[in-house]
Write a protein that holds these residues in place. Structure first.
Motif, PDB file in Angstrom:
ATOM      1  N   ILE A 112       0.832  -1.199   0.000  1.00 62.76           N
ATOM      2  CA  ILE A 112       0.000   0.000   0.000  1.00 62.76           C
ATOM      3  C   ILE A 112       0.870   1.253   0.000  1.00 62.76           C
ATOM      4  CG2 ILE A 112      -1.532   1.397   1.448  1.00 62.76           C
ATOM      5  CD1 ILE A 112      -3.090  -0.626  -0.028  1.00 62.76           C
ATOM      6  N   MET A 113       1.903   1.273   0.834  1.00 58.13           N
ATOM      7  CA  MET A 113       2.737   2.464   0.967  1.00 58.13           C
ATOM      8  C   MET A 113       3.569   2.739  -0.286  1.00 58.13           C
ATOM      9  SD  MET A 113       1.736   3.615   3.719  1.00 58.13           S
ATOM     10  CE  MET A 113       2.819   5.041   3.701  1.00 58.13           C
ATOM     11  N   ASN A 114       3.780   1.716  -1.126  1.00 56.24           N
ATOM     12  CA  ASN A 114       4.544   1.901  -2.360  1.00 56.24           C
ATOM     13  C   ASN A 114       3.683   2.401  -3.517  1.00 56.24           C
ATOM     14  OD1 ASN A 114       7.141   1.256  -1.523  1.00 56.24           O
ATOM     15  ND2 ASN A 114       6.851  -0.934  -1.856  1.00 56.24           N
ATOM     16  N   LEU A 115       2.363   2.456  -3.326  1.00 61.18           N
ATOM     17  CA  LEU A 115       1.477   2.900  -4.396  1.00 61.18           C
ATOM     18  C   LEU A 115       1.658   4.400  -4.657  1.00 61.18           C
ATOM     19  CD1 LEU A 115      -1.846   1.010  -3.570  1.00 61.18           C
ATOM     20  CD2 LEU A 115      -0.181   0.466  -5.355  1.00 61.18           C
ATOM     21  N   PRO A 116       1.335   4.856  -5.862  1.00 65.56           N
ATOM     22  CA  PRO A 116       1.462   6.292  -6.165  1.00 65.56           C
ATOM     23  C   PRO A 116       0.594   7.136  -5.238  1.00 65.56           C
ATOM     24  CG  PRO A 116       1.124   4.999  -8.178  1.00 65.56           C
ATOM     25  CD  PRO A 116       0.907   4.069  -7.040  1.00 65.56           C
ATOM     26  N   GLU A 117       1.073   8.328  -4.940  1.00 66.06           N
ATOM     27  CA  GLU A 117       0.343   9.232  -4.056  1.00 66.06           C
ATOM     28  C   GLU A 117      -1.048   9.541  -4.610  1.00 66.06           C
ATOM     29  OE1 GLU A 117       1.371  10.738  -1.136  1.00 66.06           O
ATOM     30  OE2 GLU A 117       3.220   9.565  -1.111  1.00 66.06           O
ATOM     31  N   SER A 118      -1.154   9.744  -5.926  1.00 70.17           N
ATOM     32  CA  SER A 118      -2.447  10.097  -6.515  1.00 70.17           C
ATOM     33  C   SER A 118      -3.432   8.939  -6.419  1.00 70.17           C
ATOM     34  CB  SER A 118      -2.266  10.512  -7.982  1.00 70.17           C
ATOM     35  OG  SER A 118      -1.687   9.464  -8.750  1.00 70.17           O
ATOM     36  N   LEU A 168      -3.313   6.611  -3.953  1.00 71.05           N
ATOM     37  CA  LEU A 168      -3.653   6.550  -2.530  1.00 71.05           C
ATOM     38  C   LEU A 168      -4.717   7.582  -2.183  1.00 71.05           C
ATOM     39  CD1 LEU A 168      -0.199   6.050  -0.757  1.00 71.05           C
ATOM     40  CD2 LEU A 168      -2.080   4.411  -0.885  1.00 71.05           C
ATOM     41  N   LEU A 169      -4.642   8.754  -2.796  1.00 71.44           N
ATOM     42  CA  LEU A 169      -5.628   9.790  -2.524  1.00 71.44           C
ATOM     43  C   LEU A 169      -7.010   9.373  -3.010  1.00 71.44           C
ATOM     44  CD1 LEU A 169      -6.094  12.630  -1.421  1.00 71.44           C
ATOM     45  CD2 LEU A 169      -5.575  13.525  -3.694  1.00 71.44           C
ATOM     46  N   CYS A 170      -7.077   8.645  -4.120  1.00 74.00           N
ATOM     47  CA  CYS A 170      -8.367   8.137  -4.607  1.00 74.00           C
ATOM     48  C   CYS A 170      -8.888   7.019  -3.710  1.00 74.00           C
ATOM     49  CB  CYS A 170      -8.224   7.625  -6.041  1.00 74.00           C
ATOM     50  SG  CYS A 170      -7.905   8.906  -7.272  1.00 74.00           S
ATOM     51  N   LEU A 171      -7.983   6.170  -3.242  1.00 72.77           N
ATOM     52  CA  LEU A 171      -8.392   5.056  -2.386  1.00 72.77           C
ATOM     53  C   LEU A 171      -8.843   5.542  -1.012  1.00 72.77           C
ATOM     54  CD1 LEU A 171      -5.519   2.514  -3.176  1.00 72.77           C
ATOM     55  CD2 LEU A 171      -7.908   2.285  -3.871  1.00 72.77           C
ATOM     56  N   PHE A 172      -8.112   6.502  -0.464  1.00 70.46           N
ATOM     57  CA  PHE A 172      -8.376   6.969   0.900  1.00 70.46           C
ATOM     58  C   PHE A 172      -8.466   8.499   0.898  1.00 70.46           C
ATOM     59  CE2 PHE A 172      -5.633   3.184   1.003  1.00 70.46           C
ATOM     60  CZ  PHE A 172      -6.476   2.291   1.639  1.00 70.46           C
ATOM     61  N   PRO A 173      -9.560   9.061   0.393  1.00 74.89           N
ATOM     62  CA  PRO A 173      -9.676  10.526   0.312  1.00 74.89           C
ATOM     63  C   PRO A 173      -9.664  11.213   1.670  1.00 74.89           C
ATOM     64  CG  PRO A 173     -11.774   9.457  -0.194  1.00 74.89           C
ATOM     65  CD  PRO A 173     -10.747   8.366  -0.151  1.00 74.89           C
ATOM     66  N   ASN A 174     -10.004  10.477   2.727  1.00 77.76           N
ATOM     67  CA  ASN A 174      -9.997  11.059   4.077  1.00 77.76           C
ATOM     68  C   ASN A 174      -8.717  10.744   4.844  1.00 77.76           C
ATOM     69  OD1 ASN A 174     -12.641  12.108   3.766  1.00 77.76           O
ATOM     70  ND2 ASN A 174     -13.499  10.093   4.234  1.00 77.76           N
ATOM     71  N   GLY A 175      -7.737  10.182   4.146  1.00 77.35           N
ATOM     72  CA  GLY A 175      -6.471   9.847   4.799  1.00 77.35           C
ATOM     73  C   GLY A 175      -6.344   8.354   5.022  1.00 77.35           C
ATOM     74  N   LEU A 176      -5.116   7.884   5.016  1.00 72.11           N
ATOM     75  CA  LEU A 176      -4.820   6.463   5.189  1.00 72.11           C
ATOM     76  C   LEU A 176      -4.517   6.184   6.656  1.00 72.11           C
ATOM     77  CD1 LEU A 176      -4.171   3.623   4.172  1.00 72.11           C
ATOM     78  CD2 LEU A 176      -1.884   4.426   3.572  1.00 72.11           C
ATOM     79  N   VAL A 177      -5.265   5.263   7.243  1.00 75.48           N
ATOM     80  CA  VAL A 177      -5.070   4.861   8.635  1.00 75.48           C
ATOM     81  C   VAL A 177      -4.465   3.466   8.645  1.00 75.48           C
ATOM     82  CG1 VAL A 177      -6.166   4.418  10.855  1.00 75.48           C
ATOM     83  CG2 VAL A 177      -7.008   6.264   9.405  1.00 75.48           C
ATOM     84  N   LEU A 178      -3.271   3.351   9.202  1.00 70.24           N
ATOM     85  CA  LEU A 178      -2.573   2.064   9.219  1.00 70.24           C
ATOM     86  C   LEU A 178      -2.596   1.416  10.600  1.00 70.24           C
ATOM     87  CD1 LEU A 178       0.470   2.820   6.917  1.00 70.24           C
ATOM     88  CD2 LEU A 178      -1.554   1.462   6.394  1.00 70.24           C
ATOM     89  N   SER A 179      -3.553   1.816  11.427  1.00 68.48           N
ATOM     90  CA  SER A 179      -3.708   1.173  12.731  1.00 68.48           C
ATOM     91  C   SER A 179      -5.170   0.840  12.930  1.00 68.48           C
ATOM     92  CB  SER A 179      -3.219   2.095  13.854  1.00 68.48           C
ATOM     93  OG  SER A 179      -3.944   3.309  13.842  1.00 68.48           O
ATOM     94  N   ARG A 180      -5.418  -0.193  13.717  1.00 70.75           N
ATOM     95  CA  ARG A 180      -6.785  -0.628  13.960  1.00 70.75           C
ATOM     96  C   ARG A 180      -7.466   0.370  14.877  1.00 70.75           C
ATOM     97  NH1 ARG A 180      -8.294  -6.300  15.588  1.00 70.75           N
ATOM     98  NH2 ARG A 180     -10.238  -5.301  15.015  1.00 70.75           N
ATOM     99  N   GLN A 181      -8.624   0.834  14.444  1.00 79.07           N
ATOM    100  CA  GLN A 181      -9.338   1.837  15.222  1.00 79.07           C
ATOM    101  C   GLN A 181     -10.547   1.266  15.954  1.00 79.07           C
ATOM    102  OE1 GLN A 181      -8.148   5.091  15.388  1.00 79.07           O
ATOM    103  NE2 GLN A 181      -6.423   4.186  14.288  1.00 79.07           N
ATOM    104  N   SER A 182     -11.250   0.342  15.323  1.00 75.51           N
ATOM    105  CA  SER A 182     -12.528  -0.098  15.874  1.00 75.51           C
ATOM    106  C   SER A 182     -12.375  -0.773  17.224  1.00 75.51           C
ATOM    107  CB  SER A 182     -13.221  -1.046  14.881  1.00 75.51           C
ATOM    108  OG  SER A 182     -12.399  -2.170  14.611  1.00 75.51           O
TER     109      SER A 182
END
Length: 319
Positions: free
Chosen positions: A45-51, A53-67
């Motif tokens: 995921i982190m190696n994907l292009p920035e543009s 990643l922005l389409c995949l996660f428009p509200n930001g990428l969270v790499l930790s479990r939140q729920s």
């Protein structure tokens, strides 16, 4: 002894509360792309292009479990992230990046290109322009040019009264059919540079011509087509993406019969694209055409004014 007014005695001696239930750092993500599930590890995921990643996660990428941390849920239950992104486009990007990485770094069965050019990192600084070889990421990383296009189109039918909207302002069946046929027409126009070159010829835009020339010197060909192209569901919009390996000027000979050679002029050209590493650049322009839709079924042929708003995003990825 310090008095009660001393700032030392005013500091609370009670230890701060430590949250023992910190969110767990994810090693992989479960993505639901329009109903299709993908399990992707964090590094991919982190190696994907920035543009992208922005389409995949428009509200930001969270790499930790939140729920689980927030509601005390089952820590063994994995979060699934719903993503509004074309799954075939996502697979196209994943496959290209995986193949590029394996070719460059090699695998258990064959050595990659990096092993043959690794010695260039120790070359004399006089052999390269800035940065010195040991700091040149184009030697130690595989560089990929990422070019995306978001095309939003507008169909203007003739003013003969044959195409109408309903009382709610929505497109009637005739107009909706024209929109679909215009989308099909644009889908067939797969050449990357045709529209931009048409704009260059019309506006005599030197900067746009320079952009085309730079991309074609760096890995693209003037006749190249989009690697992936698709209509967005329920929208008059077409998303396209093209991925090419950056031409760095490093030449590998088949079988390793000769040592790796470097075209330093090409390397200098390639280094200019490092300006777009982790810094996507965007370009937008309008493109207007009169197109002739041939007769189809019950639809008679007609000439349609077709406007397209094209947004290009250019960036460089290093894997």
């Amino acid at each position: 002894m310090a008095t009660s007014s001393s700032p030392i005695t005013q500091v609370s001696q009670t230890p701060a509360h430590v949250n023992l239930h910190q969110p767990q750092l994810l090693t992989r993500l479960l993505l639901d792309l329009r109903g299709k599930r993908y399990e992707v590890d964090r590094e991919t995921i982190m190696n994907l292009p920035e543009s992208v990643l922005l389409c995949l996660f428009p509200n930001g990428l969270v790499l930790s479990r939140q729920s689980a941390a927030l509601d005390g849920g089952d820590e063994d239950e994995e979060d699934v992230y719903a993503v509004d992104f074309d799954p075939d486009c996502f697979q196209f990007v994943l496959s290209f990046f995986r193949n590029a990485s394996e070719t460059f770094y090699g695998s258990d069965t064959f050595p990659g290109l990096f092993s043959a050019q690794q010695h260039l990192l120790d070359a004399s600084p006089n052999d390269f322009s800035n940065p010195p070889p040991s700091q040149n990421p184009l030697i130690s990383k595989q560089a990929i040019i990422v070019l995306r296009e978001e095309l939003e189109y507008f169909s203007i039918p003739p003013k003969d009264g044959s195409v109408k909207i309903d009382q709610n302002g929505l497109a009637g069946e005739a107009l909706a059919n024209i929109k679909r046929r215009c989308g099909d027409y644009l889908m067939e126009k797969k050449s990357i540079f045709t529209a931009l070159q048409r704009n260059v010829n019309k506006e005599n835009n030197v900067a746009e011509q320079h952009l085309i020339d730079m991309l074609c010197m760096s890995g693209f060909d003037r006749e190249d087509e989009w690697g992936f192209r698709a209509l967005e569901p329920s929208r008059c919009c077409i998303s396209s993406i093209a991925l090419v390996l950056l031409k760095t000027g490093i030449t590998h000979h088949p079988g390793g019969e000769k040592a790796v050679e470097v075209d330093y002029q090409q390397m200098a050209t390639a280094q200019k694209l490092l300006l777009f590493w982790r810094k996507p650049a965007r370009k937008c322009w309008w493109d207007g055409l009169d197109i002739e839709l041939p007769p189809s079924g019950n639809d008679e042929g007609r000439i349609i004014k077709l406007w397209a708003r094209r947004v290009w995003t250019l960036e460089l990825s290093l894997v």
